[in-house]
Design a protein around this motif. Structure first.
Motif, PDB file in Angstrom:
ATOM      1  N   ASP A   1       0.832  -1.209   0.000  1.00  0.00           N
ATOM      2  CA  ASP A   1       0.000   0.000   0.000  1.00  0.00           C
ATOM      3  C   ASP A   1       0.865   1.258   0.000  1.00  0.00           C
ATOM      4  N   LYS A   2       1.910   1.253   0.804  1.00  0.00           N
ATOM      5  CA  LYS A   2       2.792   2.412   0.908  1.00  0.00           C
ATOM      6  C   LYS A   2       3.460   2.725  -0.432  1.00  0.00           C
ATOM      7  N   PHE A   3       3.907   1.684  -1.132  1.00  0.00           N
ATOM      8  CA  PHE A   3       4.651   1.878  -2.379  1.00  0.00           C
ATOM      9  C   PHE A   3       3.787   1.696  -3.630  1.00  0.00           C
ATOM     10  N   ASP A   4       2.472   1.585  -3.416  1.00  0.00           N
ATOM     11  CA  ASP A   4       1.533   1.461  -4.536  1.00  0.00           C
ATOM     12  C   ASP A   4       1.881   0.270  -5.428  1.00  0.00           C
ATOM     13  N   ILE A   5       2.085  -0.878  -4.794  1.00  0.00           N
ATOM     14  CA  ILE A   5       2.407  -2.118  -5.508  1.00  0.00           C
ATOM     15  C   ILE A   5       1.137  -2.962  -5.633  1.00  0.00           C
ATOM     16  N   SER A   6       0.875  -3.469  -6.805  1.00  0.00           N
ATOM     17  CA  SER A   6      -0.311  -4.290  -7.028  1.00  0.00           C
ATOM     18  C   SER A   6      -0.283  -5.538  -6.150  1.00  0.00           C
ATOM     19  N   LYS A   7      -1.435  -5.875  -5.574  1.00  0.00           N
ATOM     20  CA  LYS A   7      -1.561  -7.067  -4.727  1.00  0.00           C
ATOM     21  C   LYS A   7      -2.370  -8.162  -5.431  1.00  0.00           C
ATOM     22  N   LYS A   8      -2.346  -8.126  -6.737  1.00  0.00           N
ATOM     23  CA  LYS A   8      -3.134  -9.061  -7.535  1.00  0.00           C
ATOM     24  C   LYS A   8      -2.826 -10.517  -7.185  1.00  0.00           C
ATOM     25  N   ASP A   9      -1.551 -10.857  -7.032  1.00  0.00           N
ATOM     26  CA  ASP A   9      -1.154 -12.240  -6.758  1.00  0.00           C
ATOM     27  C   ASP A   9      -0.719 -12.444  -5.308  1.00  0.00           C
ATOM     28  N   ARG A  10      -1.256 -11.627  -4.420  1.00  0.00           N
ATOM     29  CA  ARG A  10      -0.942 -11.729  -2.994  1.00  0.00           C
ATOM     30  C   ARG A  10      -1.342 -13.098  -2.467  1.00  0.00           C
ATOM     31  N   HIS A  11      -0.541 -13.630  -1.524  1.00  0.00           N
ATOM     32  CA  HIS A  11      -0.741 -14.922  -0.886  1.00  0.00           C
ATOM     33  C   HIS A  11      -0.480 -16.095  -1.822  1.00  0.00           C
ATOM     34  N   THR A  12       0.302 -15.845  -2.862  1.00  0.00           N
ATOM     35  CA  THR A  12       0.936 -16.941  -3.602  1.00  0.00           C
ATOM     36  C   THR A  12       2.432 -16.756  -3.391  1.00  0.00           C
ATOM     37  N   ALA A  13       3.189 -17.837  -3.362  1.00  0.00           N
ATOM     38  CA  ALA A  13       4.619 -17.724  -3.071  1.00  0.00           C
ATOM     39  C   ALA A  13       5.319 -16.844  -4.106  1.00  0.00           C
ATOM     40  N   MET A  14       5.019 -17.072  -5.382  1.00  0.00           N
ATOM     41  CA  MET A  14       5.663 -16.297  -6.433  1.00  0.00           C
ATOM     42  C   MET A  14       5.197 -14.849  -6.406  1.00  0.00           C
ATOM     43  N   GLY A  15       3.905 -14.645  -6.174  1.00  0.00           N
ATOM     44  CA  GLY A  15       3.364 -13.296  -6.115  1.00  0.00           C
ATOM     45  C   GLY A  15       3.942 -12.495  -4.966  1.00  0.00           C
ATOM     46  N   ASP A  16       4.037 -13.108  -3.796  1.00  0.00           N
ATOM     47  CA  ASP A  16       4.584 -12.407  -2.628  1.00  0.00           C
ATOM     48  C   ASP A  16       6.075 -12.138  -2.788  1.00  0.00           C
ATOM     49  N   ALA A  17       6.790 -13.063  -3.438  1.00  0.00           N
ATOM     50  CA  ALA A  17       8.218 -12.842  -3.693  1.00  0.00           C
ATOM     51  C   ALA A  17       8.398 -11.632  -4.607  1.00  0.00           C
ATOM     52  N   TYR A  18       7.539 -11.512  -5.608  1.00  0.00           N
ATOM     53  CA  TYR A  18       7.614 -10.390  -6.557  1.00  0.00           C
ATOM     54  C   TYR A  18       7.292  -9.067  -5.856  1.00  0.00           C
ATOM     55  N   ILE A  19       6.257  -9.066  -5.031  1.00  0.00           N
ATOM     56  CA  ILE A  19       5.911  -7.852  -4.272  1.00  0.00           C
ATOM     57  C   ILE A  19       7.068  -7.454  -3.363  1.00  0.00           C
ATOM     58  N   THR A  20       7.667  -8.438  -2.704  1.00  0.00           N
ATOM     59  CA  THR A  20       8.796  -8.182  -1.802  1.00  0.00           C
ATOM     60  C   THR A  20       9.985  -7.621  -2.564  1.00  0.00           C
ATOM     61  N   ALA A  21      10.223  -8.138  -3.768  1.00  0.00           N
ATOM     62  CA  ALA A  21      11.346  -7.652  -4.577  1.00  0.00           C
ATOM     63  C   ALA A  21      11.144  -6.183  -4.957  1.00  0.00           C
ATOM     64  N   ILE A  22       9.929  -5.831  -5.365  1.00  0.00           N
ATOM     65  CA  ILE A  22       9.639  -4.434  -5.702  1.00  0.00           C
ATOM     66  C   ILE A  22       9.786  -3.554  -4.461  1.00  0.00           C
ATOM     67  N   ALA A  23       9.259  -4.037  -3.330  1.00  0.00           N
ATOM     68  CA  ALA A  23       9.360  -3.275  -2.082  1.00  0.00           C
ATOM     69  C   ALA A  23      10.823  -3.035  -1.701  1.00  0.00           C
ATOM     70  N   PHE A  24      11.664  -4.042  -1.887  1.00  0.00           N
ATOM     71  CA  PHE A  24      13.088  -3.888  -1.566  1.00  0.00           C
ATOM     72  C   PHE A  24      13.721  -2.792  -2.420  1.00  0.00           C
ATOM     73  N   LEU A  25      13.414  -2.774  -3.710  1.00  0.00           N
ATOM     74  CA  LEU A  25      13.971  -1.739  -4.587  1.00  0.00           C
ATOM     75  C   LEU A  25      13.484  -0.350  -4.178  1.00  0.00           C
ATOM     76  N   LYS A  26      12.217  -0.262  -3.761  1.00  0.00           N
ATOM     77  CA  LYS A  26      11.666   1.013  -3.307  1.00  0.00           C
ATOM     78  C   LYS A  26      12.347   1.465  -2.013  1.00  0.00           C
ATOM     79  N   ILE A  27      12.572   0.516  -1.114  1.00  0.00           N
ATOM     80  CA  ILE A  27      13.252   0.815   0.154  1.00  0.00           C
ATOM     81  C   ILE A  27      14.676   1.283  -0.123  1.00  0.00           C
ATOM     82  N   LEU A  28      15.352   0.583  -1.004  1.00  0.00           N
ATOM     83  CA  LEU A  28      16.728   0.930  -1.347  1.00  0.00           C
ATOM     84  C   LEU A  28      16.799   2.341  -1.927  1.00  0.00           C
ATOM     85  N   LYS A  29      15.831   2.688  -2.755  1.00  0.00           N
ATOM     86  CA  LYS A  29      15.793   4.035  -3.339  1.00  0.00           C
ATOM     87  C   LYS A  29      15.634   5.093  -2.256  1.00  0.00           C
ATOM     88  N   LYS A  30      14.732   4.841  -1.288  1.00  0.00           N
ATOM     89  CA  LYS A  30      14.510   5.808  -0.207  1.00  0.00           C
ATOM     90  C   LYS A  30      15.748   5.931   0.677  1.00  0.00           C
TER      91      LYS A  30
END
Length: 218
Positions: free
Chosen positions: A175-204
């Protein structure tokens, strides 16, 4: 399902990195370092009695999420929990061609190599994997680990006017980084969300100062 109890269990578990390699391996460049962002879907949250249903992982390197270099395996599992199936959606006969736990773990170890692991609430996923490795007579993971739940807190401004939560969920970060939660609660989907979140965190973090690989672990 008591999610507050689950979160407390995860947060109270202290991941021991004393066996990790020396700090010399943290002198490399963040951009060229190979990170493996992972997530597990499990039958529950009991380290001893529950089992892994699926491992999803994706490589993050050079500030790029390598979709073509992803890993996903569904594991044959007799242990089944209807309650958690409502969350992850993995039915007992969901995937017909599934390897057993030993074969799945071997495949994952080959994919992971000596990469740094990134996950959200890393202790839970890594502990579940290590318990499975121990059951199958395989060596536990010794990889360095980073947790986006903890890293996110480093981006927050320290202020008496700002309430910092004890725990930030993956939904909070999405929600904070405006990342789609379309595939939330699937292993691959959550890994992808986490990867995007990490890049956003790194940028900040880089907006505050130059960040080295070693500083991510402080």
């Amino acid at each position: 399902m008591n999610f507050s109890k689950i979160i407390k269990t995860i947060l109270s578990y202290v991941w021991d990195t004393s066996d990790a390699s020396s700090d010399e391996d943290l002198l490399g460049d963040i951009n060229t370092t190979r990170f493996v962002v992972l997530d597990t879907e499990t039958t529950g949250f009991d380290y001893e009695n529950d089992r892994i249903l699926c491992i999803g992982a994706i490589v993050l390197q050079n500030n790029t999420i390598s979709i073509q270099d992803s890993f996903e395996v569904y594991i044959v599992q007799e242990h089944y929990n209807k309650a958690t199936a409502q969350i992850h959606g993995i039915l007992k006969d969901f995937v017909l061609d599934r390897p057993n736990e030993l074969e799945a773990l071997k495949q994952f170890q080959t994919y992971l190599g000596d990469s740094i692991i990134i996950a959200h609430h890393t202790a839970f996923d890594v502990t579940m994997i290590n318990k499975a490795l121990e059951r199958n007579g395989l060596p536990v993971l010794k990889n360095r680990t980073l947790d986006t739940a903890k890293l996110y807190k480093k981006t927050l401004i320290v202020s008496n006017l700002l309430e910092v939560k004890e725990n930030y969920t993956l939904d909070d970060l999405a929600d904070k980084f405006d990342i789609s939660k379309k595939d939330r609660h699937t292993a691959m989907g959550d890994a992808y969300i986490t990867a995007i979140a990490f890049l956003k965190i790194l940028k900040k973090l880089r907006e505050q100062k130059e960040i080295t690989l070693k500083e991510l672990f402080k």
